[in-house]
Design a protein around this motif. Sequence first.
Motif, PDB file in Angstrom:
ATOM      1  N   LYS A 251      10.088 -20.390  -9.248  1.00 27.32           N
ATOM      2  CA  LYS A 251       8.896 -21.040  -8.698  1.00 27.32           C
ATOM      3  C   LYS A 251       7.947 -21.424  -9.838  1.00 27.32           C
ATOM      4  N   ASN A 252       6.972 -22.281  -9.568  1.00 35.58           N
ATOM      5  CA  ASN A 252       6.049 -22.701 -10.641  1.00 35.58           C
ATOM      6  C   ASN A 252       5.357 -21.492 -11.261  1.00 35.58           C
ATOM      7  N   LEU A 253       5.038 -20.506 -10.433  1.00 36.40           N
ATOM      8  CA  LEU A 253       4.574 -19.212 -10.936  1.00 36.40           C
ATOM      9  C   LEU A 253       5.634 -18.202 -10.519  1.00 36.40           C
ATOM     10  N   GLY A 254       6.469 -17.811 -11.478  1.00 33.11           N
ATOM     11  CA  GLY A 254       7.626 -16.977 -11.138  1.00 33.11           C
ATOM     12  C   GLY A 254       7.596 -15.643 -11.849  1.00 33.11           C
ATOM     13  N   SER A 255       7.994 -14.601 -11.127  1.00 34.21           N
ATOM     14  CA  SER A 255       8.078 -13.263 -11.730  1.00 34.21           C
ATOM     15  C   SER A 255       9.473 -13.069 -12.309  1.00 34.21           C
ATOM     16  N   PHE A 256       9.805 -11.845 -12.654  1.00 39.72           N
ATOM     17  CA  PHE A 256      11.149 -11.538 -13.159  1.00 39.72           C
ATOM     18  C   PHE A 256      11.968 -10.844 -12.072  1.00 39.72           C
ATOM     19  N   GLY A 257      11.744 -11.258 -10.851  1.00 38.81           N
ATOM     20  CA  GLY A 257      12.459 -10.668  -9.716  1.00 38.81           C
ATOM     21  C   GLY A 257      11.834 -11.228  -8.454  1.00 38.81           C
ATOM     22  N   ASP A 258      11.675 -10.373  -7.449  1.00 41.12           N
ATOM     23  CA  ASP A 258      11.029 -10.816  -6.213  1.00 41.12           C
ATOM     24  C   ASP A 258       9.551 -10.461  -6.221  1.00 41.12           C
ATOM     25  N   GLY A 259       8.775 -11.273  -5.544  1.00 46.34           N
ATOM     26  CA  GLY A 259       7.351 -10.993  -5.397  1.00 46.34           C
ATOM     27  C   GLY A 259       6.741 -12.023  -4.467  1.00 46.34           C
ATOM     28  N   GLY A 260       5.641 -11.655  -3.834  1.00 49.02           N
ATOM     29  CA  GLY A 260       4.974 -12.595  -2.932  1.00 49.02           C
ATOM     30  C   GLY A 260       3.514 -12.220  -2.773  1.00 49.02           C
ATOM     31  N   MET A 261       2.768 -13.071  -2.071  1.00 49.47           N
ATOM     32  CA  MET A 261       1.329 -12.840  -1.926  1.00 49.47           C
ATOM     33  C   MET A 261       0.852 -13.511  -0.645  1.00 49.47           C
ATOM     34  N   VAL A 262      -0.042 -12.828   0.061  1.00 54.81           N
ATOM     35  CA  VAL A 262      -0.774 -13.469   1.159  1.00 54.81           C
ATOM     36  C   VAL A 262      -2.207 -13.622   0.701  1.00 54.81           C
ATOM     37  N   VAL A 263      -2.803 -14.778   0.927  1.00 48.99           N
ATOM     38  CA  VAL A 263      -4.235 -14.925   0.676  1.00 48.99           C
ATOM     39  C   VAL A 263      -4.913 -15.299   1.988  1.00 48.99           C
ATOM     40  N   THR A 264      -6.124 -14.828   2.147  1.00 46.70           N
ATOM     41  CA  THR A 264      -6.905 -15.124   3.345  1.00 46.70           C
ATOM     42  C   THR A 264      -8.369 -14.840   3.028  1.00 46.70           C
ATOM     43  N   SER A 265      -9.245 -15.430   3.816  1.00 46.03           N
ATOM     44  CA  SER A 265     -10.650 -15.056   3.685  1.00 46.03           C
ATOM     45  C   SER A 265     -11.110 -14.281   4.906  1.00 46.03           C
ATOM     46  N   ASP A 266     -10.145 -13.882   5.742  1.00 47.49           N
ATOM     47  CA  ASP A 266     -10.435 -13.124   6.961  1.00 47.49           C
ATOM     48  C   ASP A 266     -10.272 -11.624   6.665  1.00 47.49           C
ATOM     49  N   GLU A 267     -11.372 -10.913   6.734  1.00 43.34           N
ATOM     50  CA  GLU A 267     -11.383  -9.498   6.320  1.00 43.34           C
ATOM     51  C   GLU A 267     -10.437  -8.632   7.160  1.00 43.34           C
ATOM     52  N   LEU A 268     -10.479  -8.876   8.492  1.00 44.78           N
ATOM     53  CA  LEU A 268      -9.656  -8.060   9.382  1.00 44.78           C
ATOM     54  C   LEU A 268      -8.171  -8.303   9.135  1.00 44.78           C
TER      55      LEU A 268
ATOM     56  N   GLY B 262      -0.765  -8.495  -2.470  1.00 43.48           N
ATOM     57  CA  GLY B 262       0.559  -8.623  -3.084  1.00 43.48           C
ATOM     58  C   GLY B 262       1.619  -7.957  -2.226  1.00 43.48           C
ATOM     59  N   VAL B 263       2.690  -8.676  -1.963  1.00 48.42           N
ATOM     60  CA  VAL B 263       3.801  -8.144  -1.170  1.00 48.42           C
ATOM     61  C   VAL B 263       5.105  -8.395  -1.929  1.00 48.42           C
ATOM     62  N   ASN B 264       6.226  -8.009  -1.306  1.00 47.05           N
ATOM     63  CA  ASN B 264       7.447  -8.057  -2.121  1.00 47.05           C
ATOM     64  C   ASN B 264       8.191  -9.382  -2.109  1.00 47.05           C
ATOM     65  N   SER B 265       7.739 -10.358  -1.316  1.00 47.42           N
ATOM     66  CA  SER B 265       8.418 -11.655  -1.297  1.00 47.42           C
ATOM     67  C   SER B 265       7.591 -12.656  -0.500  1.00 47.42           C
ATOM     68  N   GLY B 266       7.960 -13.916  -0.641  1.00 41.78           N
ATOM     69  CA  GLY B 266       7.336 -14.952   0.182  1.00 41.78           C
ATOM     70  C   GLY B 266       7.717 -14.776   1.641  1.00 41.78           C
ATOM     71  N   THR B 267       8.933 -14.335   1.862  1.00 44.53           N
ATOM     72  CA  THR B 267       9.391 -14.103   3.241  1.00 44.53           C
ATOM     73  C   THR B 267       8.498 -13.073   3.922  1.00 44.53           C
ATOM     74  N   ASP B 268       8.250 -11.954   3.239  1.00 40.56           N
ATOM     75  CA  ASP B 268       7.389 -10.924   3.825  1.00 40.56           C
ATOM     76  C   ASP B 268       5.940 -11.388   3.903  1.00 40.56           C
ATOM     77  N   ALA B 269       5.506 -12.230   2.994  1.00 37.12           N
ATOM     78  CA  ALA B 269       4.143 -12.773   3.090  1.00 37.12           C
ATOM     79  C   ALA B 269       3.990 -13.488   4.434  1.00 37.12           C
ATOM     80  N   LEU B 270       5.007 -14.281   4.799  1.00 33.00           N
ATOM     81  CA  LEU B 270       4.966 -14.996   6.079  1.00 33.00           C
ATOM     82  C   LEU B 270       5.071 -14.014   7.254  1.00 33.00           C
ATOM     83  N   LEU B 271       6.028 -13.107   7.169  1.00 29.29           N
ATOM     84  CA  LEU B 271       6.253 -12.161   8.276  1.00 29.29           C
ATOM     85  C   LEU B 271       5.013 -11.300   8.520  1.00 29.29           C
ATOM     86  N   LEU B 272       4.461 -10.728   7.464  1.00 34.85           N
ATOM     87  CA  LEU B 272       3.306  -9.842   7.634  1.00 34.85           C
ATOM     88  C   LEU B 272       2.085 -10.610   8.132  1.00 34.85           C
TER      89      LEU B 272
END
Length: 377
Positions: free
Chosen positions: A186-203, A56-66
């Motif tokens: 968004k289709n799944l929307g919070s009450f402010g900003d929020g984002g998520m990165v998903v991966t199956s790569d442990e590192l 979980g991160v603070n936005s979709g933008t940061d999900a991409l950046l990180l």
Amino acid sequence: MSVPFVDLRQQYHSIKAEIDAALLEVLESSSYILGRYVERFEDQVCRFLDTRYAIGVNSGTDALLLSLVAAGIGPGDEVITVANSFFATAEAISLSGAKPVFVDVQEHTFNMDSSLLEAAVTSRTRAIVPVHLYGQPCDMDEIMAVAERFGLIVIEDACQAMGAKYKGRRAGSIGLAGCFSFVPAKNLGSFGDGGMVVTSDELLAAKIRLLRDHGSARKYEHERVGYNSRLDSLQAAVLSVKLGYLDDWNAARGRWAAEYDGLLSDVDVVRPSTSPGRSHIYHLYVVRARDRASVQAELGGKGVSTLIHYPIPLHRQAAYRDANYPELPVTEKLAREILSLPMWPMMSSEQVRETAEALQRAVGSAGASKAAGGRLG
Ligand SMILES: Cc1ncc(COP(=O)(O)O)c(C=O)c1O
């Protein structure tokens, strides 16, 4: 009757008791940043998307950046993406230090034209960022094949596609990483900003976890320079409740889209089309209309709210003025014609009909006001 573009209050009221209880629980716990509510939501997302890790991160933008930074992308690198997206797609690439390289899109899906990828690859290309625009997954088989051939990574911008499927797999779970945004509409929307990165790569997951919290795994010990990009507990608690409804809400959007399709079948607009093998979750229902400005103005006059996603393609944004990007003919044509109609799961049949009828009248009168209207496209 006026038709808003989206009605978030209606959604809140449909599950108010559950949301209020979840928020109160967080307030009583006084655990506000990361912690158990974020971890619970991350676990739910892993199960929902069938990935091993969710951060979980603070936005979709940061999900991409990180994701980009954690994958080692930076100055001197090129990242291929599309120009018909929200600015954050290219912005995240630029913030990583890399250069966004834009390919054109398919006219019928609005999504990345994978047949153009190979020609866009240079010795500096490191990654591809496809955008599952409006909620329809891109041609992931073709994109992954090009990535494999050239040794590139794929980071999916799934910010508009939480719950969509490509050949049975959830959007965002196919590339090295998938990035989501939880802004309220968004289709799944919070009450402010929020984002998520998903991966199956442990590192990669471990690196993103470090990056989101100042490069720190242990309090006041910092292994690298990172970011302050944490998801907070109140948003996570809201999202945990809403995730349980997401598939139903997405299915409702699909039913409204089918109703729009039927009502607009004889209207002089181009309706959205879905490629085989994927489910479209209609974050946005976007038509193409000739004389879009007058059609939109007339709809507005009748109380029907519409928006344009997006009016200025990214390669034509002032922020990229100095890059001198070449023309992208399909992207630029679409930007002149697209119009997003009202769409949310709890809208009513009357609101869909009202919108379709207003559009039919607007398209008719826009056509009539032109001496000789050309064909769309
Ligand atoms: C396609 C796309 N990419 C990236 C973003 C950025 O997400 P956020 O606004 O949460 O930073 C958004 C959403 O706004 C988006 O729609």
